[in-house]
Scaffold this motif. Structure first.
Motif, PDB file in Angstrom:
ATOM      1  N   HIS A  44       0.703  -1.097   0.095  1.00 25.91           N
ATOM      2  CA  HIS A  44       0.046  -0.464   0.275  1.00 25.91           C
ATOM      3  C   HIS A  44       0.753   1.101  -0.299  1.00 25.91           C
ATOM      4  O   HIS A  44       1.848   0.771   0.903  1.00 25.91           O
ATOM      5  CB  HIS A  44      -1.007   0.132   1.333  1.00 25.91           C
ATOM      6  CG  HIS A  44      -2.065  -0.692   1.253  1.00 25.91           C
ATOM      7  ND1 HIS A  44      -2.547  -1.289   2.190  1.00 25.91           N
ATOM      8  CD2 HIS A  44      -2.565  -1.828   0.277  1.00 25.91           C
ATOM      9  CE1 HIS A  44      -3.813  -2.526   2.379  1.00 25.91           C
ATOM     10  NE2 HIS A  44      -3.574  -2.182   0.749  1.00 25.91           N
ATOM     11  N   SER A  46      -0.278   3.727   1.309  1.00 28.41           N
ATOM     12  CA  SER A  46      -0.949   5.121   2.462  1.00 28.41           C
ATOM     13  C   SER A  46      -1.079   3.840   3.650  1.00 28.41           C
ATOM     14  O   SER A  46      -2.103   3.317   3.192  1.00 28.41           O
ATOM     15  CB  SER A  46      -1.684   5.724   2.264  1.00 28.41           C
ATOM     16  OG  SER A  46      -2.828   5.958   3.087  1.00 28.41           O
ATOM     17  N   THR A  49      -4.540   3.274   3.952  1.00 29.43           N
ATOM     18  CA  THR A  49      -5.519   1.909   3.286  1.00 29.43           C
ATOM     19  C   THR A  49      -5.065   0.822   4.456  1.00 29.43           C
ATOM     20  O   THR A  49      -6.119   0.127   4.287  1.00 29.43           O
ATOM     21  CB  THR A  49      -4.629   2.299   1.822  1.00 29.43           C
ATOM     22  OG1 THR A  49      -5.382   3.542   1.474  1.00 29.43           O
ATOM     23  CG2 THR A  49      -5.016   1.018   1.058  1.00 29.43           C
TER      24      THR A  49
END
Length: 91
Positions: A44, A46, A49
């Motif tokens: 990911h 982020s 996330t």
């Protein structure tokens, strides 16, 4: 055998690859793997996330609640024990 055939054979028609990603991320978080490492594992960009992928087991939440509830009482008992021990200054 394709994915649909596998989940049908398992009797788990709601099982999805994406759901397994969530489960895997949660299991490794529950094992104590740091969030930034999990972020790398699931690739990911982020951290938010990755956080969204984690679904804590209710047993961990119940254990945390028990610890939090016990803490004030344990702290009070420690404070009481310190008061009942004579200080060296009084000798």
């Amino acid at each position: 055998m394709n994915w649909d055939g596998i989940v049908a054979k398992l009797g788990l028609p709601d099982l999805t690859r994406h759901g397994l990603r969530h489960t895997g991320a949660t299991w490794i978080a529950d094992a104590g793997i740091p969030l930034h490492v999990i972020q790398d594992i699931v690739e990911h960009a982020s951290m938010e996330t990755t956080r969204g992928y984690l679904h804590p087991d209710d047993r961990h939440l119940a254990s945390a609640a028990e610890q939090a509830n016990a803490f004030p009482f344990a702290a009070g008992q420690r404070k009481q024990a310190r008061r009942s021990v004579p200080s060296a200054r009084g000798l």
